[in-house]
Design an enzyme around this catalytic site. Structure first.
Site, short mmCIF file in Angstrom:
data_model
loop_
_atom_site.label_atom_id
_atom_site.label_comp_id
_atom_site.label_asym_id
_atom_site.label_seq_id
_atom_site.Cartn_x
_atom_site.Cartn_y
_atom_site.Cartn_z
CG ASP A 80 -5.67 -5.60 2.40
OD1 ASP A 80 -5.21 -5.21 3.49
OD2 ASP A 80 -6.31 -4.84 1.64
CG ASP B 81 -0.27 0.05 2.53
OD1 ASP B 81 0.96 0.27 2.56
OD2 ASP B 81 -0.94 -0.11 3.55
#
Length: 376
Positions: free
Chosen positions: A271, A92
């Site tokens: 996720d 990320d």
């Protein structure tokens, strides 16, 4: 990167595909275990491969930047070599950590100033800095730098935040064009759709994001406390505007039921820290419902942890034994629970894929969602 759709459910928007990266194929829909600091908590990489059967894991840009630092990761030859993981990795951008550390940050057009949660030192992330860090980490999939607005947000705040996220995306793209990969393979940038829970903003953001020819697209800002019905409404809306021939990643979601409902809406990738975090607190997810292993009812239950489970821990250990480990505060208990939950999540998305391919997903999903929310 290449994405190929293999099947689509006739009674929902659920899709089955294959995502090909430099470090291997990923069969979608897929769940990605979260390896925040180059480690999925309490789980060896060998267990991730051989028992959990993880196809891709997630690393965290903010945390890896603070420690061990990109110079060490770069010196090792990238994150794959540093942590001895030869399958795909997604990182990320640090945007969610900026959101979660809102009391210690200052957001401007240039980027975000923040204090380290470790030692209070001051740092600055810009779109360019986030791309530089992710280049050095060397993940297969990297995320554009965005601002994740809190829930609830005013319309004005959500729109200003979305507009800035779009401007930041162009800066990410420009930086990547000028700075080649470091480790001999391509990295794929996924932009992030924002807009809080406002339909017109989500539509605008999805259309703007989709106008950039990227390898995949992410949906952000839907794991920040909004009701599940609003999450599903936004996912449904956004998926209707994102390209059908590219993977769609819903960030930070969620419960097993959340995952199945969003697969039905056309999401491919997920996720969440829930399987490991909740597992460390004694919550066990199963195909028949949720077990709180700390409850006294399991004290003399010598049956397998999960007779339907597909991890070695499900048959090797009993409910009574796992309850004992939690009562004794033995770390092995948290390891067993984490292994079970992660394997269950991977089993669940694989079952969803098989049901999509054989045409029975919609009816199977409805039955499973009800079971998954049952307290045993």
């Amino acid at each position: 990167m290449n994405f190929e759709l293999k099947a689509q459910d006739s009674k929902s928007k659920a899709r089955a595909g294959v995502l090909t990266t430099a470090h291997g194929e990923i069969q979608t829909p897929i769940f990605m275990p979260v390896g925040t600091v180059a480690s999925v908590k309490a789980v060896h990489q060998r267990e991730l491969k051989e028992d959990i059967k993880a196809q891709i894991i997630l690393g965290n840009t903010y945390h890896l930047y603070l420690r061990p630092g990109t110079d060490i990761i770069n010196g090792a030859g990238g994150l794959h070599k540093f942590m001895n993981w030869d399958r795909p990795i997604l990182t990320d951008s640090g945007g969610y950590q900026v959101y979660s550390l809102s009391n210690n940050n200052k957001i401007t057009e240039e980027g975000v100033k923040f204090k380290s949660h470790i030692d209070g030192s001051r740092h600055f992330f810009s779109p360019e800095k986030s791309m530089e860090i992710q280049r050095n980490i060397g993940a297969d999939i990297i995320m554009a730098f965005d601002e994740c607005p809190p829930y609830p947000s005013t319309y004005e705040y959500a729109k200003n935040s979305m507009d800035m996220t779009h401007r930041w995306l162009q800066r990410c793209i420009d930086w990547l064009k000028e700075n080649p990969e470091l480790y001999g393979f391509e990295q794929s940038l996924f932009p992030i759709v924002q807009g809080s829970t406002y339909n017109d903003l989500r539509k605008e953001s999805a259309e703007t994001i989709a106008s950039h020819p990227c390898d995949g697209y992410a949906i952000g800002g839907l794991s920040v406390g909004e009701p599940h019905d609003e999450m599903y409404a936004m996912s449904d809306l956004v998926c209707s505007y994102l390209p059908e021939d590219k993977p769609r990643y819903l960030m930070g979601v969620g419960t097993p039921a959340n995952i199945l409902e969003n697969i039905a809406l056309g999401v491919d990738m997920f996720d969440c820290v829930m399987p490991t975090r909740n597992g460390r607190n004694g919550m066990i997810f199963t195909s028949e419902g949720i077990i709180n292993i700390k409850n006294k009812k399991w004290e003399r239950d010598f049956s397998p942890l999960d007779p339907n489970g597909t991890s070695f821990v499900d048959s090797d250990y009993s409910k009574a034994y796992l309850r004992h480990l939690f009562a004794a505060n033995e770390y092995l208990g948290r390891q067993i629970a984490s292994l079970h939950n992660l394997r269950f999540y991977l089993w669940l998305v694989n079952e969803a894929r098989e049901k999509i391919i054989d045409g029975t997903f919609a009816s199977w999903k409805n039955v499973m969602v009800e079971k998954l929310q049952t307290r045993l």
